[in-house]
Motif scaffolding. Structure first.
Motif, PDB file in Angstrom:
ATOM      1  N   SER A  62      -8.582  -3.735   3.862  1.00 30.22           N
ATOM      2  CA  SER A  62      -7.902  -3.576   2.400  1.00 30.22           C
ATOM      3  C   SER A  62      -7.559  -4.740   2.024  1.00 30.22           C
ATOM      4  O   SER A  62      -6.929  -5.609   2.738  1.00 30.22           O
ATOM      5  CB  SER A  62      -6.830  -2.540   2.396  1.00 30.22           C
ATOM      6  OG  SER A  62      -7.298  -1.319   3.241  1.00 30.22           O
TER       7      SER A  62
ATOM      8  N   MET B 230      -6.545  -2.542  -5.422  1.00 28.33           N
ATOM      9  CA  MET B 230      -6.619  -2.652  -4.094  1.00 28.33           C
ATOM     10  C   MET B 230      -7.987  -1.997  -4.081  1.00 28.33           C
ATOM     11  O   MET B 230      -8.387  -1.103  -4.422  1.00 28.33           O
ATOM     12  CB  MET B 230      -5.689  -2.031  -3.115  1.00 28.33           C
ATOM     13  CG  MET B 230      -5.964  -2.014  -1.845  1.00 28.33           C
ATOM     14  SD  MET B 230      -4.984  -0.782  -0.853  1.00 28.33           S
ATOM     15  CE  MET B 230      -5.722   0.639  -1.192  1.00 28.33           C
TER      16      MET B 230
ATOM     17  N   VAL C  20      -2.307  -6.296   1.586  1.00 24.25           N
ATOM     18  CA  VAL C  20      -1.931  -4.991   1.421  1.00 24.25           C
ATOM     19  C   VAL C  20      -1.133  -4.683   2.769  1.00 24.25           C
ATOM     20  O   VAL C  20      -1.515  -5.208   3.761  1.00 24.25           O
ATOM     21  CB  VAL C  20      -3.216  -4.089   1.577  1.00 24.25           C
ATOM     22  CG1 VAL C  20      -3.110  -2.751   1.742  1.00 24.25           C
ATOM     23  CG2 VAL C  20      -4.051  -4.367   0.370  1.00 24.25           C
TER      24      VAL C  20
ATOM     25  N   HIS D  27       0.899  -1.211  -0.063  1.00 26.65           N
ATOM     26  CA  HIS D  27       0.044  -0.163   0.118  1.00 26.65           C
ATOM     27  C   HIS D  27       0.835   1.141   0.040  1.00 26.65           C
ATOM     28  O   HIS D  27       1.219   1.647   1.040  1.00 26.65           O
ATOM     29  CB  HIS D  27      -0.865  -0.176   1.193  1.00 26.65           C
ATOM     30  CG  HIS D  27      -1.735   1.095   1.295  1.00 26.65           C
ATOM     31  ND1 HIS D  27      -3.173   1.088   2.257  1.00 26.65           N
ATOM     32  CD2 HIS D  27      -2.089   2.094   0.623  1.00 26.65           C
ATOM     33  CE1 HIS D  27      -3.745   1.921   2.081  1.00 26.65           C
ATOM     34  NE2 HIS D  27      -3.273   2.683   0.974  1.00 26.65           N
TER      35      HIS D  27
END
Length: 274
Positions: A246, A225, A151, A3
């Motif tokens: 996520s 994502m 993530v 991320h």
């Protein structure tokens, strides 16, 4: 999957000087000059780590004596402190405290830890808490998914609020007038090709979020994502937080995101018991 940080332009917070160095805006006849100068000087600390009296005077288009009096007043109230050299000033503890978002205090982080652990167990995906600062969110804490492809939490990272599930969730708890003040222009910057890029579309989505109780982001902040967010805590803008889950897009279709929203609501309810 990481991320990573997303480039995005936040709301400009530096003063907009007119010909006399004063902030443009309301009728100057209703402005208290000394207060206006002090507020503009505090704004300078958003973009300057330290300021000398001469620098402050030049940036504000005021005399050195005025700049010195204002800095001394701010220092006396804890909004500015002198640096080690004694020649400059930096943001003081009171100014830092005002700008600190919810979720970073020790007591709050301890309580949120149990919520994040529960959310991780329920969803199996990376979970994070986020606060709203202006038109951006900042990640205050998180727990990492055990999946091989996942993530990565980005504690302290910031992202455009209108491109993230957590940001949209927190924006939905504001009035339409407050949202429009944050986004004075119709056009919004795009973080990815999927980002909502008009204020009108954002306002319409916020209405859906208010009625649905959770917010989604499908590749709007980071390509590939998908995230979902629910309200976590707070009754005012100072302490509101969002709880996000996520995952890579192949584990985050709409049905999966709706299920995770239900699981996040259960975890978020724990905040009142820990």
């Amino acid at each position: 999957m990481t991320h990573g940080r997303v480039d995005g332009r936040g709301t400009e917070l530096t003063p907009e000087p007119g010909g006399n160095g004063h902030t443009t805006g309301p009728d100057r006849g209703y402005t208290i000059e000394s207060l206006d100068t002090g507020l503009r000087l505090m704004q300078l600390f958003l973009t300057h780590d330290t300021l000398t009296v001469s620098e402050a005077a030049g940036l504000l288009s005021v005399g050195r004596s005025t700049a010195h009096r204002v800095l001394s007043t701010l220092e006396g109230r804890g909004f500015a402190i002198r640096d080690f050299s004694g020649r400059g000033y930096s943001a003081g503890p009171e100014l830092v405290r005002l700008g600190r978002p919810a979720g970073f205090g020790t007591a709050v982080r301890e309580r949120l830890g149990a919520v994040l652990e529960d959310a991780l167990r329920r969803t199996g995906e990376t979970v994070q808490s986020a606060a709203l600062i202006g038109d951006r969110i900042v990640v205050t804490d998180g727990r990492e998914s055990p999946h091989p492809v996942r993530v990565m939490p980005e504690i302290g990272g910031t992202h455009p609020a209108h491109a993230t599930s957590g940001g949209k969730l927190l924006l939905s708890r504001m009035t339409t007038e407050q949202v429009c003040a944050l986004y004075p222009r119709e056009e919004l910057p795009a973080a990815t090709p999927s980002t909502v890029t008009s204020r009108s579309a954002l306002l319409a989505e916020l209405e859906v979020i208010r009625s649905r109780g959770y917010a989604l982001s499908r590749g709007e902040s980071v390509r590939g994502m998908n995230t979902v967010a629910v309200p976590l805590a707070g009754s005012s803008w100072r302490d509101r937080l969002a709880l996000m889950a996520s995952a890579p897009a192949d584990r985050g279709d709409d049905a999966a995101l709706a299920r995770r929203a239900e699981e996040l609501h259960v975890s978020a309810a724990l905040l009142g018991t820990v």
